[in-house]
Design an enzyme around this catalytic site. Structure first.
Site, PDB file in Angstrom:
ATOM      1  N   ILE A 122       0.852  -1.191   0.000  1.00 11.32           N
ATOM      2  CA  ILE A 122       0.000   0.000   0.000  1.00 11.32           C
ATOM      3  C   ILE A 122       0.884   1.236   0.000  1.00 11.32           C
ATOM      4  CG2 ILE A 122      -1.664   1.319   1.367  1.00 11.32           C
ATOM      5  CD1 ILE A 122      -2.748  -1.310   2.424  1.00 11.32           C
ATOM      6  N   CYS A 123       0.838   1.989  -1.097  1.00 12.65           N
ATOM      7  CA  CYS A 123       1.551   3.261  -1.217  1.00 12.65           C
ATOM      8  C   CYS A 123       3.039   3.078  -0.898  1.00 12.65           C
ATOM      9  CB  CYS A 123       0.878   4.318  -0.336  1.00 12.65           C
ATOM     10  SG  CYS A 123       1.544   5.976  -0.557  1.00 12.65           S
ATOM     11  N   GLN A 124       3.563   3.737   0.137  1.00 13.78           N
ATOM     12  CA  GLN A 124       4.981   3.572   0.512  1.00 13.78           C
ATOM     13  C   GLN A 124       5.283   2.112   0.858  1.00 13.78           C
ATOM     14  OE1 GLN A 124       5.959   4.841   4.422  1.00 13.78           O
ATOM     15  NE2 GLN A 124       7.915   5.729   3.859  1.00 13.78           N
ATOM     16  N   GLY A 153       4.124  -0.276  -0.748  1.00 11.46           N
ATOM     17  CA  GLY A 153       4.353  -0.862  -2.055  1.00 11.46           C
ATOM     18  C   GLY A 153       5.771  -0.612  -2.531  1.00 11.46           C
ATOM     19  N   THR A 187      -0.388  -1.113  -4.941  1.00 15.19           N
ATOM     20  CA  THR A 187      -1.527  -0.186  -5.026  1.00 15.19           C
ATOM     21  C   THR A 187      -1.029   1.228  -4.740  1.00 15.19           C
ATOM     22  OG1 THR A 187      -2.092  -0.570  -2.704  1.00 15.19           O
ATOM     23  CG2 THR A 187      -3.202  -1.937  -4.323  1.00 15.19           C
TER      24      THR A 187
END
Lengths: 369, 359
Positions: free
Chosen positions: A152-154, A156, A176
């Site tokens: 998720i974001c960072q 990821g 994502t």
């Protein structure tokens, strides 16, 4: 023909003010009875199966029979700068629940809240230390060689580094709204897009970390709020008068508030490295990043990759995410675009029917359609 | 009615509506505290805040939501107020099709000066410096008060050199820290006068300099934000003028606020993307960090004299703990890898080697 642009009769003004006051009065009765524990986020049932320092690894209780075509467990990797609950904000808006409903065995790393003693934790500590230990634990527990990693974001970005350093342990990589290339995505016609990266590009993060140690969450939140200062600091709350009478709607509003403003401070050294190496130097896509003495070579990302991005993402502009496609070594690279914003990809109504089902279909069949 | 008369009527109607809003909010606030409505006090905002606090007792998240709710409503009132005044100033020009920007610019110039401080306020510098030091020092232990008060006086007098580096009475008394002050500081008073003393004094000076730098940077930052807001007002009035030409209408307070939020956000984001703003923001951040670090340096002087661990010393311990944990983690991994290799079945012997040679 020119005409006076205001049509506000005294009776209209009085009625509008009275209407707002009535809603405020009703809403205050509801609000003052709220206790903090009523605002439950991250509520999907789970058990803690592994702990290390502040970290807890969750395994969620299944909501459906295990899908026979999804062979390996999934480990969700949240960002360090926000709470994990974005993936499980409320029962009707939960990526975790939706994945469980697809018959996936879901685990999630809760990084916890760094204390002053954690200020020296590095990106290497998180990726090759904590993340690797969690994934090894899940592999051993389930008797498998590999897991699916969803970032998720960072989280990821960290997952991408992990997959490049330990490809033998990851069978599928799902990202994502993940920033990979931090130097693309600015659009002069949309100045609010990528503002966070613009401001961070010249920030003296050394001084910040030397002074603060762990960077306070309030400092991080100020930069998020600057993307739309009036809408996010005033307009949002002015409009909440319309839902004050509706306890459930108000509860959902406050769940988001709790997540937005209740996040962790950022461990100092890791924050410094993220800003300097990833954001300012863009070392990941340049092939210059090293973690624990090993080069992070994106060509070593050889497992199937699903890269999900939000078309209206102003925090991580889509070009920042899709840049991954030109660097990875896998032949199986797929993108999924969802018409929503950065947070909406997890909490938006439309995403509930798109994200988890899309991930599940891709894991089972290798395609989205 | 012409635009000027309509604008005056709008302002008057809005003023009436505001009064009703305040009366109602005040009634709600006082009923939260006392159960009875009371008449408007001199400072309605303070009373409203107390009412909000009374409502929110025991609920952190509910409380902060109520706080933000009321802040947004009071800000909406302020925005409507300001925009109606701005419109009043330009309405006649808009109606007559004449340039209206000079009128608005005059009004905004006055507002900007109020927001960022007029030159006359520079004369307040001495009192402001005193207030600044009071706020800097008021959280420190009362035992330090006499010494800190002498520093304050020395610095406020403007004779920094004499106050800090010379042999004048306030400095002597500070350095002596004799028995009539708190006995815990007797050791502090025995610091050598040369070398280490100057170094310690330099930390106080840097603290004062850092406070002044932060104020200066803060003023520059405030000025940039105000310029952005000023531009936002201009753009909002432009949009209202465009609506006037098309015959479109604002029909509610919320609609006007919504127009302002959209316009102000778009304008401020343009400001935030500018190199000049980013440079000033970075300057303020650095000044704030320098201030905080110099504050720590000064605090550590006193903590060291009292044999209390300082942040610098604790950080040293944290670094050692972190490095040890890392080493343990790596050793455990190496051990696990070795154990995994040891339990791996030996490779099967090659068939060729197993075949016996026959004659």
């Amino acid at each position: 023909m020119i005409s006076f642009p205001f049509e506000l009769k005294p009776s209209d003004l009085t009625k509008e003010v009275a209407d707002i006051n009535r809603k405020l009065s009703e809403g205050l009765q509801v609000l003052k009875d709220f206790k903090d524990e009523d605002v439950d986020i991250g509520s999907t049932p789970k058990e803690v199966i592994y702990t290390e320092d502040r970290l807890q690894l969750y395994r969620y209780k299944p909501l459906a029979h295990a899908h026979p075509d999804i062979k390996t467990p999934m480990v969700i990797v949240p960002p360090l700068i926000n709470g994990y609950e974005v993936a499980d904000l409320q029962p009707s808006r939960s990526l975790v629940r939706n994945l469980l409903s697809e018959g996936i065995d879901v685990h999630l790393i809760n990084w916890g809240y760094p204390k002053p003693a954690d200020k020296y934790l590095t990106v290497d500590d998180y990726v090759n230390g904590y993340m690797d230990n969690c994934i090894d634990f899940v592999r051993a527990k389930h008797g498998v060689d590999t897991v699916t990693v969803l970032g998720i974001c960072q989280g990821g970005t960290m997952s991408t580094c992990y997959a490049a350093l330990h490809p033998e342990k990851v069978d599928h990589l799902v990202l994502t709204v993940t920033p990979i290339d931090f130097h693309v995505g600015k659009d002069p016609k949309k100045p609010h897009v990528g503002l966070l990266f613009t401001m961070g590009a010249t920030a003296d993060v050394d001084k910040m970390v030397e002074t603060f140690g762990n960077v306070p969450v309030d400092v991080l939140n100020v930069s998020f709020l600057m993307a739309a200062p009036f809408a996010l600091n005033l307009g949002k709350y002015a409009d909440v008068v319309d839902i004050l009478h509706d306890r459930e709607a108000l509860l959902n509003f406050m769940r988001m508030e709790k997540w937005l403003f209740g996040g962790p401070n950022a461990a100092g050294e890791a924050y410094r490295q993220f800003v300097k190496w990833f954001l300012q130097d863009n070392a990941l896509v340049k092939g210059e990043l090293e973690l624990g003495g090993d080069k992070v070579d994106l060509k070593n990302v050889t497992m199937p990759v699903l890269n999900v991005y939000a078309e209206r993402d102003h925090l991580v502009p889509p070009p920042c995410s899709v840049a991954l496609g030109e660097h990875v070594g896998t032949d199986s690279y797929t993108e999924l675009a969802i018409k929503t914003g950065h947070i909406g990809i997890y909490t938006g109504g439309a995403s509930q029917k798109l994200l988890a089902p899309g991930v599940s279909k891709w894991l089972r069949e290798g395609v989205l359609n | 009615m012409n635009f000027s008369e309509q604008a005056d009527t709008l302002a008057k109607n809005w003023s009436e509506a505001q009064k009703q809003a305040w009366d109602a909010w005040f009634g709600m606030a006082s009923s939260a505290m006392t159960g009875r409505n009371q008449s408007m006090p001199p400072d309605p905002m303070a009373w409203l805040k107390q009412g909000v606090d009374a409502w929110t007792r025991g609920s952190g998240l509910g409380g902060s939501t109520i706080d933000k709710l009321f802040s947004s409503q009071t800000n909406s009132v302020g925005i409507m107020d300001f925009l109606t005044k701005a419109w009043q100033s330009v309405a006649p020009q808009v109606e007559a099709g004449k340039p209206w920007k000079p009128e608005l610019e005059a009004m905004l110039k006055q507002w900007t000066e109020q927001m960022t401080g007029a030159p006359g306020r520079m004369g307040q510098m001495g009192a402001d410096t005193g207030n600044m030091f009071d706020s800097l020092f008021n959280a420190w232990p009362s035992a330090l008060a006499p010494g800190l008060a002498m520093w304050r006086d020395a610095l406020m007098s403007g004779h920094l050199g004499a106050g800090v580096m010379g042999q004048v009475s306030p400095l002597d008394r500070l350095l002596q820290m004799n028995a009539e002050m708190h006995p815990a500081f007797a050791g502090v008073g025995e610091m050598p006068r040369v070398g280490l003393t100057r170094e310690k004094n330099a930390k106080f000076l840097r603290y004062a300099d850092a406070a002044a730098d932060m104020q200066r940077s803060g003023a520059k930052y405030q000025s940039e934000i105000t310029k952005g807001l000023s531009k936002a007002v201009e753009r909002t009035i432009e949009k209202l003028a465009a609506m006037a030409e098309k015959g479109e209408k604002i029909t509610s307070v919320r609609e006007l606020n919504s127009l302002w939020y959209r316009t102000a956000d778009a304008t401020l984001v343009d400001t935030f993307n500018g190199e000049e703003f980013i440079a000033i923001q970075n300057e303020l951040t650095l000044a704030a960090m320098a201030f905080k670090r110099s504050q720590r340096d000064v605090t550590e002087l006193f903590l060291q004299a009292l044999d209390i661990p300082t942040r610098t010393e604790i950080d040293d311990a944290y670094k050692t703990i972190h490095d040890l944990k890392r080493e343990v983690r790596q050793l455990k991994k190496a051990q696990a890898a070795q154990a995994a290799r040891a339990t791996k079945p030996a490779p099967r012997a090659r068939r060729k080697a197993a075949v016996k040679k026959t004659a």
